[in-house]
Design a protein around this motif. Structure first.
Motif, PDB file in Angstrom:
ATOM      1  N   ASN A 180       1.005  -1.206   0.090  1.00  0.00           N
ATOM      2  CA  ASN A 180       0.080   0.109   0.067  1.00  0.00           C
ATOM      3  C   ASN A 180       0.861   1.245   0.091  1.00  0.00           C
ATOM      4  O   ASN A 180       2.153   1.142   0.293  1.00  0.00           O
ATOM      5  CB  ASN A 180      -0.943  -0.237   1.437  1.00  0.00           C
ATOM      6  CG  ASN A 180      -1.933  -0.855   1.336  1.00  0.00           C
ATOM      7  OD1 ASN A 180      -2.152  -1.496   0.131  1.00  0.00           O
ATOM      8  ND2 ASN A 180      -2.596  -1.363   2.392  1.00  0.00           N
ATOM      9  N   PHE A 181       0.368   2.326  -0.172  1.00  0.00           N
ATOM     10  CA  PHE A 181       1.037   3.543  -0.306  1.00  0.00           C
ATOM     11  C   PHE A 181       1.562   3.787   1.007  1.00  0.00           C
ATOM     12  O   PHE A 181       1.105   4.088   1.863  1.00  0.00           O
ATOM     13  CB  PHE A 181       0.160   4.853  -0.721  1.00  0.00           C
ATOM     14  CG  PHE A 181       0.850   6.077  -0.680  1.00  0.00           C
ATOM     15  CD1 PHE A 181       1.799   6.193  -1.713  1.00  0.00           C
ATOM     16  CD2 PHE A 181       0.246   7.110  -0.073  1.00  0.00           C
ATOM     17  CE1 PHE A 181       2.698   7.552  -1.748  1.00  0.00           C
ATOM     18  CE2 PHE A 181       0.903   8.402  -0.136  1.00  0.00           C
ATOM     19  CZ  PHE A 181       1.929   8.735  -0.845  1.00  0.00           C
ATOM     20  N   GLU A 182       3.063   3.808   0.918  1.00  0.00           N
ATOM     21  CA  GLU A 182       3.898   4.079   2.350  1.00  0.00           C
ATOM     22  C   GLU A 182       4.378   5.357   2.433  1.00  0.00           C
ATOM     23  O   GLU A 182       5.079   5.584   3.596  1.00  0.00           O
ATOM     24  CB  GLU A 182       4.797   2.993   2.414  1.00  0.00           C
ATOM     25  CG  GLU A 182       4.154   1.788   2.573  1.00  0.00           C
ATOM     26  CD  GLU A 182       5.078   0.470   2.994  1.00  0.00           C
ATOM     27  OE1 GLU A 182       6.244   0.146   2.487  1.00  0.00           O
ATOM     28  OE2 GLU A 182       4.581  -0.400   3.855  1.00  0.00           O
ATOM     29  N   GLY A 183       3.889   6.261   1.944  1.00  0.00           N
ATOM     30  CA  GLY A 183       4.100   7.595   2.103  1.00  0.00           C
ATOM     31  C   GLY A 183       5.217   8.176   1.164  1.00  0.00           C
ATOM     32  O   GLY A 183       5.996   7.260   0.635  1.00  0.00           O
ATOM     33  N   ILE A 184       5.198   9.435   0.779  1.00  0.00           N
ATOM     34  CA  ILE A 184       6.269   9.971  -0.268  1.00  0.00           C
ATOM     35  C   ILE A 184       7.613  10.051   0.146  1.00  0.00           C
ATOM     36  O   ILE A 184       8.600   9.845  -0.489  1.00  0.00           O
ATOM     37  CB  ILE A 184       5.800  11.558  -0.745  1.00  0.00           C
ATOM     38  CG1 ILE A 184       6.473  11.805  -1.899  1.00  0.00           C
ATOM     39  CG2 ILE A 184       5.835  12.127   0.443  1.00  0.00           C
ATOM     40  CD1 ILE A 184       6.005  10.846  -3.139  1.00  0.00           C
ATOM     41  N   GLY A 185       8.034   9.955   1.404  1.00  0.00           N
ATOM     42  CA  GLY A 185       9.352   9.974   2.158  1.00  0.00           C
ATOM     43  C   GLY A 185       9.781  11.460   2.142  1.00  0.00           C
ATOM     44  O   GLY A 185       9.113  12.332   1.986  1.00  0.00           O
ATOM     45  N   THR A 186      11.280  11.472   2.362  1.00  0.00           N
ATOM     46  CA  THR A 186      11.631  12.858   2.701  1.00  0.00           C
ATOM     47  C   THR A 186      11.295  14.003   1.603  1.00  0.00           C
ATOM     48  O   THR A 186      11.239  15.259   2.137  1.00  0.00           O
ATOM     49  CB  THR A 186      13.226  12.650   2.782  1.00  0.00           C
ATOM     50  OG1 THR A 186      13.577  11.705   3.650  1.00  0.00           O
ATOM     51  CG2 THR A 186      13.868  13.773   3.397  1.00  0.00           C
ATOM     52  N   GLU A 187      11.184  13.544   0.410  1.00  0.00           N
ATOM     53  CA  GLU A 187      10.879  14.225  -0.635  1.00  0.00           C
ATOM     54  C   GLU A 187       9.698  15.522  -0.380  1.00  0.00           C
ATOM     55  O   GLU A 187       9.709  16.700  -0.438  1.00  0.00           O
ATOM     56  CB  GLU A 187      10.444  13.919  -1.873  1.00  0.00           C
ATOM     57  CG  GLU A 187      10.396  14.695  -2.949  1.00  0.00           C
ATOM     58  CD  GLU A 187       9.838  13.955  -4.079  1.00  0.00           C
ATOM     59  OE1 GLU A 187       9.826  12.868  -4.191  1.00  0.00           O
ATOM     60  OE2 GLU A 187       9.245  14.755  -5.148  1.00  0.00           O
ATOM     61  N   GLY A 188       8.730  14.609   0.560  1.00  0.00           N
ATOM     62  CA  GLY A 188       7.402  15.387   0.716  1.00  0.00           C
ATOM     63  C   GLY A 188       7.751  16.660   1.839  1.00  0.00           C
ATOM     64  O   GLY A 188       6.986  17.588   1.896  1.00  0.00           O
ATOM     65  N   LEU A 189       8.733  16.474   2.520  1.00  0.00           N
ATOM     66  CA  LEU A 189       9.061  17.472   3.718  1.00  0.00           C
ATOM     67  C   LEU A 189       9.550  18.858   2.795  1.00  0.00           C
ATOM     68  O   LEU A 189       9.265  19.817   3.443  1.00  0.00           O
ATOM     69  CB  LEU A 189      10.310  16.997   4.352  1.00  0.00           C
ATOM     70  CG  LEU A 189      10.345  16.101   5.216  1.00  0.00           C
ATOM     71  CD1 LEU A 189      11.488  15.643   6.183  1.00  0.00           C
ATOM     72  CD2 LEU A 189       9.138  16.221   6.217  1.00  0.00           C
ATOM     73  N   LYS A 190       9.783  18.867   1.692  1.00  0.00           N
ATOM     74  CA  LYS A 190      10.111  20.040   0.730  1.00  0.00           C
ATOM     75  C   LYS A 190       8.750  20.558   0.371  1.00  0.00           C
ATOM     76  O   LYS A 190       8.698  21.920   0.360  1.00  0.00           O
ATOM     77  CB  LYS A 190      10.887  19.512  -0.581  1.00  0.00           C
ATOM     78  CG  LYS A 190      12.203  19.126  -0.307  1.00  0.00           C
ATOM     79  CD  LYS A 190      12.910  19.037  -1.741  1.00  0.00           C
ATOM     80  CE  LYS A 190      14.207  18.242  -1.470  1.00  0.00           C
ATOM     81  NZ  LYS A 190      14.436  17.285  -2.567  1.00  0.00           N
ATOM     82  N   TRP A 191       7.821  19.909   0.226  1.00  0.00           N
ATOM     83  CA  TRP A 191       6.376  20.606  -0.082  1.00  0.00           C
ATOM     84  C   TRP A 191       5.876  21.016   1.208  1.00  0.00           C
ATOM     85  O   TRP A 191       5.201  22.099   1.106  1.00  0.00           O
ATOM     86  CB  TRP A 191       5.444  19.370  -0.530  1.00  0.00           C
ATOM     87  CG  TRP A 191       6.132  18.495  -1.482  1.00  0.00           C
ATOM     88  CD1 TRP A 191       6.866  18.982  -2.352  1.00  0.00           C
ATOM     89  CD2 TRP A 191       5.640  17.132  -1.812  1.00  0.00           C
ATOM     90  NE1 TRP A 191       6.988  17.839  -3.466  1.00  0.00           N
ATOM     91  CE2 TRP A 191       6.276  16.877  -3.054  1.00  0.00           C
ATOM     92  CE3 TRP A 191       4.479  16.450  -1.422  1.00  0.00           C
ATOM     93  CZ2 TRP A 191       5.997  15.700  -3.973  1.00  0.00           C
ATOM     94  CZ3 TRP A 191       4.305  15.138  -2.023  1.00  0.00           C
ATOM     95  CH2 TRP A 191       5.214  14.665  -3.340  1.00  0.00           C
ATOM     96  N   LEU A 192       6.417  20.509   2.381  1.00  0.00           N
ATOM     97  CA  LEU A 192       5.749  21.284   3.564  1.00  0.00           C
ATOM     98  C   LEU A 192       6.391  22.368   3.596  1.00  0.00           C
ATOM     99  O   LEU A 192       5.755  23.582   4.263  1.00  0.00           O
ATOM    100  CB  LEU A 192       5.862  20.428   4.868  1.00  0.00           C
ATOM    101  CG  LEU A 192       4.984  19.110   4.835  1.00  0.00           C
ATOM    102  CD1 LEU A 192       5.299  18.114   6.204  1.00  0.00           C
ATOM    103  CD2 LEU A 192       3.572  19.353   4.748  1.00  0.00           C
ATOM    104  N   GLN A 193       7.773  22.377   3.381  1.00  0.00           N
ATOM    105  CA  GLN A 193       8.533  23.861   3.516  1.00  0.00           C
ATOM    106  C   GLN A 193       7.961  24.924   2.547  1.00  0.00           C
ATOM    107  O   GLN A 193       7.622  26.004   3.197  1.00  0.00           O
ATOM    108  CB  GLN A 193      10.138  23.592   2.830  1.00  0.00           C
ATOM    109  CG  GLN A 193      11.135  23.392   4.061  1.00  0.00           C
ATOM    110  CD  GLN A 193      12.219  23.324   3.437  1.00  0.00           C
ATOM    111  OE1 GLN A 193      12.572  22.994   2.227  1.00  0.00           O
ATOM    112  NE2 GLN A 193      13.353  23.715   4.387  1.00  0.00           N
TER     113      GLN A 193
END
Ligand code: PEP
Ligand code: MN
Length: 366
Positions: A65-78
């Motif tokens: 199942n989708f286990e999350g986008i990982g560290t890359e997603g932290l840039k989106w939060l930024q």
């Protein structure tokens, strides 16, 4: 007496504005794409949400199942932070997650229910957070174990984390109930009573597991006087890669929040104080009477024990107890008392009586 926690009030965390109540953390279950994250964040910001959530690393039951986008997603939060001014938070489950969050300027982290149930991971997380002052919210462990929850908080607090709070998301149960996770409110109430200063959020999304329960759980949380809500919100819930049934579009979350009746923690008016003092005085007298009656009952129970001993009769007379309990439930119903209350009170009284009679028996045997 549980060890007290050293806490910094939530009003000093620099995340939530005092008004409007409750404190709300909202955002998608998972960060999926930059567009989805940005669109949801803008929708939430538009009606005054201050703190944005999005799962980056997702604990999923089944692999694949989708286990999350990982560290890359932290840039989106930024980017959310920069473009909308929202504060951002995500779930952490390891030291590596913490280091990544700190590197990307995440404003707050939370520990999920599967992680707070694991003291090894909690210690690892506490050690990784040591020396930082990032706020941390701890979800209840998946199993209804208050001490495990408190232990997780103590580990963080011992590591110097004072901007600490909890999120109640309900407990896993073997049998399937209406809600995805059983509220077990009594455990939340006990935690609240032990640590009244600990900021307390409810997570109606994971507790209910369906959009249709979000309002009632949120209202219940407000009625219990909890400070905040963490609610999952997605710009297009039906297409969400995780928890699609329990997410709301931002506009619907606004409607839900506006529907909530917020209770004051305590009333300040003179009239309120007078009335409540009067009612509490009545309760105190009734409690005193209850204790007096209980003692009278115990004395008779001991006499019965003595009498049984002299006549060589067994203490436990199951049929007598069954009929007594049935009668009590029937009488209770006449007064409008909930059966659960009558049964638990009567059982507690019965246990104490049996114990007292056992004591009499063992004394005479010595
Ligand atoms: C979540 O908040 O997305 C999550 C995984 O929650 P929980 O730990 O309550 O299952
Ligand atoms: Mn989720």
């Amino acid at each position: 007496m549980a060890k007290q926690l050293e806490l910094i009030p939530i009003s000093e965390w620099g995340l939530f504005t005092e008004d409007p109540k409750p404190y709300v953390i909202a955002g998608p279950c998972s960060a999926e794409t930059e567009e989805q994250v940005m669109e949801t964040a803008k929708g939430l910001r538009a009606f005054g949400i201050n703190v944005f959530r999005a799962g980056i690393w997702k604990p999923r039951t089944h692999p694949g199942n989708f286990e999350g986008i990982g560290t890359e997603g932290l840039k989106w939060l930024q980017k959310v932070k920069k473009e909308t001014g929202l504060k951002v938070c995500t779930e952490v489950a390891s030291a590596k997650h913490i280091f990544d969050c700190l590197k990307y300027g995440i404003d707050m982290v939370w520990v999920g229910a599967r992680t707070s149930a694991n003291p090894f991971l909690m210690q690892e997380i506490a050690d990784a957070l040591s020396g930082t002052d990032i706020p941390v919210l701890v979800k209840n462990p998946v199993n209804p174990d208050l001490d495990l929850w408190i232990g997780a908080l103590e580990r963080l607090n011992n590591a110097g984390i004072k901007k600490l709070g909890v999120i109640h998301r309900g407990f896993s149960t073997a049998e399937k109930k209406e809600y995805r996770n059983d509220p077990g409110w009594q455990i939340a109430i006990e935690l609240r009573t032990r640590y009244p200063e600990l900021p307390f959020f409810a997570d109606p999304s994971h507790m209910g597991g369906s959009r249709k329960f979000l309002q009632e759980i949120s209202q219940k949380s407000m009625d219990l006087g909890l400070e905040g809500l963490m609610v999952e919100s997605h710009c297009n819930p039906d297409c969400a890669l995780s928890d699609s049934k329990q997410q709301l579009v931002p506009a619907d979350l606004q409607v839900l929040l506006e529907s909530l009746r917020i209770r004051e923690k305590s009333g300040d008016s003179e009239d309120y104080k007078k009335q409540i003092d009067h009612l509490r005085a009545q309760i105190d007298i009734i409690d005193e009477n209850l204790l007096y009656m209980l003692n009278s009952r115990m004395q008779i129970s001991r006499k019965i024990g003595q009498f049984k001993k002299e006549n060589n009769v067994a203490i436990l007379q199951a049929t007598r107890w069954d009929s007594l309990l049935a009668k009590a439930v029937e009488s209770g119903a006449k007064y409008g008392l909930p059966e659960k209350l009558v049964v638990s009170v009567m059982n507690a009284i019965h246990d104490a009586s049996v114990e007292a009679q056992n004591e009499i028996l063992s004394k005479e045997d010595n």
